[in-house]
Design an enzyme around this catalytic site. Structure first.
Site, PDB file in Angstrom:
ATOM      1  N   LYS A  34      -7.234 -32.645   4.403  1.00  0.00           N
ATOM      2  CA  LYS A  34      -7.938 -33.123   3.204  1.00  0.00           C
ATOM      3  C   LYS A  34      -9.461 -33.108   3.414  1.00  0.00           C
ATOM      4  CE  LYS A  34      -4.533 -33.940   0.442  1.00  0.00           C
ATOM      5  NZ  LYS A  34      -4.439 -33.264  -0.852  1.00  0.00           N
ATOM      6  N   VAL A  37       1.138 -37.179  -9.413  1.00  0.00           N
ATOM      7  CA  VAL A  37      -0.208 -37.052  -9.975  1.00  0.00           C
ATOM      8  C   VAL A  37      -0.260 -35.926 -11.007  1.00  0.00           C
ATOM      9  CG1 VAL A  37      -2.610 -36.470  -9.438  1.00  0.00           C
ATOM     10  CG2 VAL A  37      -1.311 -37.992  -7.915  1.00  0.00           C
ATOM     11  N   SER A  73      -7.579 -38.112  -0.410  1.00  0.00           N
ATOM     12  CA  SER A  73      -6.879 -39.389  -0.266  1.00  0.00           C
ATOM     13  C   SER A  73      -7.755 -40.334   0.545  1.00  0.00           C
ATOM     14  CB  SER A  73      -5.556 -39.130   0.465  1.00  0.00           C
ATOM     15  OG  SER A  73      -5.077 -40.319   1.022  1.00  0.00           O
ATOM     16  N   SER A  74      -7.519 -41.627   0.375  1.00  0.00           N
ATOM     17  CA  SER A  74      -8.324 -42.616   1.114  1.00  0.00           C
ATOM     18  C   SER A  74      -8.113 -42.512   2.626  1.00  0.00           C
ATOM     19  CB  SER A  74      -7.995 -44.026   0.636  1.00  0.00           C
ATOM     20  OG  SER A  74      -6.621 -44.284   0.765  1.00  0.00           O
ATOM     21  N   CYS A  75      -7.071 -41.787   3.050  1.00  0.00           N
ATOM     22  CA  CYS A  75      -6.829 -41.668   4.494  1.00  0.00           C
ATOM     23  C   CYS A  75      -7.820 -40.725   5.177  1.00  0.00           C
ATOM     24  CB  CYS A  75      -5.401 -41.217   4.778  1.00  0.00           C
ATOM     25  SG  CYS A  75      -5.117 -39.514   4.355  1.00  0.00           S
ATOM     26  N   HIS A 113       6.271 -43.234  -0.085  1.00  0.00           N
ATOM     27  CA  HIS A 113       5.275 -44.267   0.147  1.00  0.00           C
ATOM     28  C   HIS A 113       5.922 -45.645  -0.030  1.00  0.00           C
ATOM     29  CE1 HIS A 113       2.474 -40.862  -0.787  1.00  0.00           C
ATOM     30  NE2 HIS A 113       1.863 -41.401   0.243  1.00  0.00           N
ATOM     31  N   TYR A 130      -2.785 -34.729   8.283  1.00  0.00           N
ATOM     32  CA  TYR A 130      -2.975 -34.670   6.817  1.00  0.00           C
ATOM     33  C   TYR A 130      -4.431 -34.925   6.460  1.00  0.00           C
ATOM     34  CZ  TYR A 130      -2.110 -36.390   1.991  1.00  0.00           C
ATOM     35  OH  TYR A 130      -2.104 -36.614   0.638  1.00  0.00           O
TER      36      TYR A 130
HETATM   37  N1  LIG Z   1       0.881 -40.436  -3.897  1.00  0.00           N
HETATM   38  C1  LIG Z   1      -0.171 -41.100  -3.426  1.00  0.00           C
HETATM   39  O1  LIG Z   1      -0.103 -42.317  -3.126  1.00  0.00           O
HETATM   40  C2  LIG Z   1      -1.487 -40.395  -3.249  1.00  0.00           C
HETATM   41  C3  LIG Z   1      -1.661 -39.054  -3.538  1.00  0.00           C
HETATM   42  N2  LIG Z   1      -2.900 -38.470  -3.374  1.00  0.00           N
HETATM   43  C4  LIG Z   1      -3.117 -37.042  -3.599  1.00  0.00           C
HETATM   44  O2  LIG Z   1      -2.684 -36.632  -4.872  1.00  0.00           O
HETATM   45  C5  LIG Z   1      -2.195 -35.281  -4.809  1.00  0.00           C
HETATM   46  C6  LIG Z   1      -0.816 -35.224  -5.435  1.00  0.00           C
HETATM   47  O3  LIG Z   1       0.042 -36.118  -4.754  1.00  0.00           O
HETATM   48  P1  LIG Z   1       1.433 -36.597  -5.411  1.00  0.00           P
HETATM   49  O4  LIG Z   1       1.458 -36.267  -6.836  1.00  0.00           O
HETATM   50  O5  LIG Z   1       1.648 -37.978  -4.946  1.00  0.00           O
HETATM   51  O6  LIG Z   1       2.457 -35.672  -4.631  1.00  0.00           O
HETATM   52  P2  LIG Z   1       3.913 -35.204  -5.092  1.00  0.00           P
HETATM   53  O7  LIG Z   1       4.691 -34.968  -3.859  1.00  0.00           O
HETATM   54  O8  LIG Z   1       4.452 -36.156  -6.092  1.00  0.00           O
HETATM   55  O9  LIG Z   1       3.635 -33.827  -5.834  1.00  0.00           O
HETATM   56  C7  LIG Z   1       3.121 -32.742  -5.141  1.00  0.00           C
HETATM   57  C8  LIG Z   1       3.375 -31.481  -5.924  1.00  0.00           C
HETATM   58  O10 LIG Z   1       2.856 -30.401  -5.132  1.00  0.00           O
HETATM   59  C9  LIG Z   1       3.675 -29.286  -5.354  1.00  0.00           C
HETATM   60  N3  LIG Z   1       3.754 -28.472  -4.142  1.00  0.00           N
HETATM   61  C10 LIG Z   1       4.081 -28.866  -2.884  1.00  0.00           C
HETATM   62  N4  LIG Z   1       4.133 -27.802  -2.061  1.00  0.00           N
HETATM   63  C11 LIG Z   1       3.837 -26.705  -2.830  1.00  0.00           C
HETATM   64  C12 LIG Z   1       3.739 -25.322  -2.560  1.00  0.00           C
HETATM   65  N5  LIG Z   1       3.962 -24.830  -1.322  1.00  0.00           N
HETATM   66  N6  LIG Z   1       3.422 -24.492  -3.588  1.00  0.00           N
HETATM   67  C13 LIG Z   1       3.223 -24.978  -4.825  1.00  0.00           C
HETATM   68  N7  LIG Z   1       3.276 -26.286  -5.138  1.00  0.00           N
HETATM   69  C14 LIG Z   1       3.595 -27.133  -4.147  1.00  0.00           C
HETATM   70  C15 LIG Z   1       5.065 -29.773  -5.684  1.00  0.00           C
HETATM   71  O11 LIG Z   1       5.577 -28.877  -6.658  1.00  0.00           O
HETATM   72  P3  LIG Z   1       7.160 -28.704  -7.039  1.00  0.00           P
HETATM   73  O12 LIG Z   1       7.574 -30.018  -7.605  1.00  0.00           O
HETATM   74  O13 LIG Z   1       7.166 -27.611  -8.042  1.00  0.00           O
HETATM   75  O14 LIG Z   1       7.875 -28.381  -5.761  1.00  0.00           O
HETATM   76  C16 LIG Z   1       4.828 -31.179  -6.194  1.00  0.00           C
HETATM   77  O15 LIG Z   1       5.105 -31.303  -7.565  1.00  0.00           O
HETATM   78  C17 LIG Z   1      -2.217 -34.889  -3.333  1.00  0.00           C
HETATM   79  O16 LIG Z   1      -3.350 -34.123  -3.073  1.00  0.00           O
HETATM   80  C18 LIG Z   1      -2.323 -36.211  -2.619  1.00  0.00           C
HETATM   81  O17 LIG Z   1      -3.037 -36.090  -1.431  1.00  0.00           O
HETATM   82  C19 LIG Z   1      -3.974 -39.203  -2.961  1.00  0.00           C
HETATM   83  C20 LIG Z   1      -3.857 -40.528  -2.672  1.00  0.00           C
HETATM   84  C21 LIG Z   1      -2.604 -41.229  -2.767  1.00  0.00           C
HETATM   85  C1  LIG Z   2      -1.393 -42.628   0.403  1.00  0.00           C
HETATM   86  C2  LIG Z   2      -1.351 -42.671   1.899  1.00  0.00           C
HETATM   87  O1  LIG Z   2      -0.029 -42.915   2.352  1.00  0.00           O
HETATM   88  C3  LIG Z   2       0.196 -42.997   3.757  1.00  0.00           C
HETATM   89  O2  LIG Z   2      -0.484 -44.040   4.329  1.00  0.00           O
HETATM   90  P1  LIG Z   2      -0.112 -45.543   4.143  1.00  0.00           P
HETATM   91  O3  LIG Z   2      -1.106 -46.207   3.278  1.00  0.00           O
HETATM   92  O4  LIG Z   2       0.107 -46.159   5.465  1.00  0.00           O
HETATM   93  O5  LIG Z   2       1.190 -45.450   3.236  1.00  0.00           O
HETATM   94  P2  LIG Z   2       2.645 -46.002   3.061  1.00  0.00           P
HETATM   95  O6  LIG Z   2       2.746 -46.235   1.618  1.00  0.00           O
HETATM   96  O7  LIG Z   2       3.666 -45.115   3.645  1.00  0.00           O
HETATM   97  O8  LIG Z   2       2.718 -47.392   3.883  1.00  0.00           O
HETATM   98  C4  LIG Z   2       1.898 -48.475   3.591  1.00  0.00           C
HETATM   99  C5  LIG Z   2       2.280 -49.665   4.422  1.00  0.00           C
HETATM  100  O9  LIG Z   2       3.519 -50.168   3.942  1.00  0.00           O
HETATM  101  C6  LIG Z   2       4.417 -50.401   5.027  1.00  0.00           C
HETATM  102  N1  LIG Z   2       5.799 -50.308   4.530  1.00  0.00           N
HETATM  103  C7  LIG Z   2       6.663 -51.353   4.441  1.00  0.00           C
HETATM  104  N2  LIG Z   2       7.860 -50.944   3.999  1.00  0.00           N
HETATM  105  C8  LIG Z   2       7.724 -49.605   3.756  1.00  0.00           C
HETATM  106  C9  LIG Z   2       8.630 -48.628   3.261  1.00  0.00           C
HETATM  107  O10 LIG Z   2       9.788 -48.891   2.936  1.00  0.00           O
HETATM  108  N3  LIG Z   2       8.140 -47.361   3.141  1.00  0.00           N
HETATM  109  C10 LIG Z   2       6.851 -47.030   3.482  1.00  0.00           C
HETATM  110  N4  LIG Z   2       6.436 -45.745   3.325  1.00  0.00           N
HETATM  111  N5  LIG Z   2       5.985 -47.947   3.980  1.00  0.00           N
HETATM  112  C11 LIG Z   2       6.418 -49.211   4.104  1.00  0.00           C
HETATM  113  C12 LIG Z   2       4.009 -49.354   6.043  1.00  0.00           C
HETATM  114  O11 LIG Z   2       4.474 -49.701   7.340  1.00  0.00           O
HETATM  115  C13 LIG Z   2       2.486 -49.395   5.915  1.00  0.00           C
HETATM  116  O12 LIG Z   2       1.972 -50.473   6.651  1.00  0.00           O
HETATM  117  C14 LIG Z   2      -0.218 -41.768   4.437  1.00  0.00           C
HETATM  118  O13 LIG Z   2       0.766 -40.849   4.260  1.00  0.00           O
HETATM  119  C15 LIG Z   2      -1.564 -41.259   3.990  1.00  0.00           C
HETATM  120  O14 LIG Z   2      -1.661 -39.931   4.317  1.00  0.00           O
HETATM  121  C16 LIG Z   2      -1.893 -41.448   2.550  1.00  0.00           C
HETATM  122  O15 LIG Z   2      -2.632 -40.716   1.948  1.00  0.00           O
END
Ligand SMILES: NC(=O)C1=CN([C@@H]2O[C@H](COP(=O)(O)OP(=O)(O)OC[C@H]3O[C@@H](n4cnc5c(N)ncnc54)[C@H](OP(=O)(O)O)[C@@H]3O)[C@@H](O)[C@H]2O)C=CC1
Ligand SMILES: C[C@H]1O[C@H](OP(=O)(O)OP(=O)(O)OC[C@H]2O[C@@H](n3cnc4c(=O)[nH]c(N)nc43)[C@H](O)[C@@H]2O)[C@@H](O)[C@@H](O)C1=O
Length: 321
Positions: free
Chosen positions: A146, A21, A113-115, A185, A142
């Site tokens: 949030k 993100v 997050s939607s969770c 994910h 988590y």
């Molecule tokens: N991915 C998804 O499907 C979803 C994500 N979100 C939300 O979006 C936001 C970003 O997620 P996403 O981009 O996927 O996550 P990533 O894991 O891709 O990125 C998270 C970033 O946070 C930084 N970070 C982690 N720990 C620390 C720390 N202790 N101090 C400083 N920086 C830190 C890392 O920095 P560095 O690289 O420098 O270590 C990393 O770049 C989160 O709040 C998440 O909840 C919401 C819904 C879905």
């Molecule tokens: C963004 C969201 O992400 C998480 O929630 P989630 O929606 O359950 O996310 P997921 O992407 O890990 O899984 C979605 C579905 O997919 C299935 N599935 C199949 N095969 C694989 C697989 O290979 N990997 C993963 N991870 N899942 C798999 C899995 O069993 C599940 O039914 C939380 O961390 C939550 O905190 C959050 O914020």
């Protein structure tokens, strides 16, 4: 409602800029003309360290903050490391939000997050479902962190009159994602597994769970656009959902990924792995009412993401943490 445009010449801190993100937000803010973007990696500034965060905000005094730093992972990482997920996220959020308020940040976007919504919330999930029922067990730690962030934003608004807001994105994907085989994910997990199965000519690919859960997917570039849009057009205490408004089953998703990758073998469902919440489709009518819509369709977004993944493989730069 329209609030004033952000000052593009003032410092803007994108926390988590190396992540999925934060990386997309950084690119979008650059394109939108922000001239003083401030970034730190986690090794330069550990956001769990309150004293270091205080010192950073006192020195940089960002006017705008996008809180995209978090401990993030898929369903298995969340259920295996709940203590890390609650502790790291609570500490990062509290430190950043408090320091932002103390040092004069006028605008802040907190990403949840939607969770955060109840496991069995009525679908599509409206923002006012928050705190109306029990959470999904695989990610409750988590989610509680949030939810605390959403409440902290509301408290800072109430006590200090700040224009801080919270957005709740649905499941995200796109360039910059984490392709770790266990901790990622579903989308990066499946892209990697199908790609490796294609290369190995494997007869089948394992998909976790039953394949019946329904999920919605938003491309991270759409989310980045939404982040700036919301900072300039949304100023309410309630969180706002960010999604596309439609979902599909994990089986359908796996078939789509197989098709895009060009894998022709069978799917095998591993029901020893958790399904998680049965469905979490976000109600995005509030966001649509403000005039914002997602633009990138799932097939196009996945095709682009798979091409990006292959480029990363070619340069040895795939992220898998
Ligand atoms: N991915 C998804 O499907 C979803 C994500 N979100 C939300 O979006 C936001 C970003 O997620 P996403 O981009 O996927 O996550 P990533 O894991 O891709 O990125 C998270 C970033 O946070 C930084 N970070 C982690 N720990 C620390 C720390 N202790 N101090 C400083 N920086 C830190 C890392 O920095 P560095 O690289 O420098 O270590 C990393 O770049 C989160 O709040 C998440 O909840 C919401 C819904 C879905
Ligand atoms: C963004 C969201 O992400 C998480 O929630 P989630 O929606 O359950 O996310 P997921 O992407 O890990 O899984 C979605 C579905 O997919 C299935 N599935 C199949 N095969 C694989 C697989 O290979 N990997 C993963 N991870 N899942 C798999 C899995 O069993 C599940 O039914 C939380 O961390 C939550 O905190 C959050 O914020």
């Amino acid at each position: 409602m329209s609030i004033s445009p952000l000052d593009r010449g003032a410092p803007a801190f994108i926390a988590g800029h190396r992540g999925l993100v934060g990386g997309a937000v950084l690119r979008h803010f650059q394109d939108a003309g922000f001239s003083q973007l401030v970034t730190r990696t986690s090794s330069e500034l550990d956001l769990r360290d309150g004293a270091a965060v205080e010192e950073f905000f006192a020195a940089e005094r960002p006017a705008t903050v996008v809180m995209a730093a978090a401990k993030v992972g898929g369903i298995l990482a969340n259920s295996t490391y709940p203590a890390d997920f609650i502790s790291d996220n609570l500490r990062m959020q509290v430190n950043v939000l408090d320091a932002a308020a103390r040092h004069g940040a006028t605008h802040l976007l907190f990403l949840g997050s939607s969770c955060i919504y109840p496991k069995l919330a009525p679908q599509p999930i409206r923002e006012d479902s928050l705190l109306t029922g029990p959470l999904e067990e695989t990610n409750d730690a988590y989610a509680i962190a949030k939810i605390s962030g959403v409440l902290q934003v509301q408290a800072l608004r109430r006590q200090h009159g700040l224009h801080y807001i919270s957005a709740m994105p649905t499941n995200l994907y796109g360039p910059g994602d984490n392709f770790h085989p266990q901790n990622s994910h579903v989308l990066p997990g499946l892209i990697r597994r199908f790609h490796e199965a294609k290369l190995a000519d494997a007869p089948s690919v394992v998909v976790w769970g039953t394949g019946t859960p329904l999920r919605e997917f938003l491309h991270v570039e759409d989310l980045a656009r939404a982040c700036l849009f919301l900072l300039e057009n949304y100023d309410e205490p309630a969180p706002i959902n960010v999604g596309v408004g439609e979902d599909l089953s994990i089986r359908e998703l796996a078939e789509l990924v197989a098709d895009i990758v060009g894998y022709q073998g069978r799917l095998k469902f591993d029901t020893s792995k958790p399904d998680g919440t049965p469905r979490k489709l976000l109600d995005v009518s509030k966001l649509h009412g403000l005039g914002w819509q997602a633009e990138i369709g799932l097939r196009d977004g996945l095709t682009q993401t798979y091409a990006w993944y292959q480029e990363q493989l070619a340069t040895g730069a795939v992220r898998a943490a």
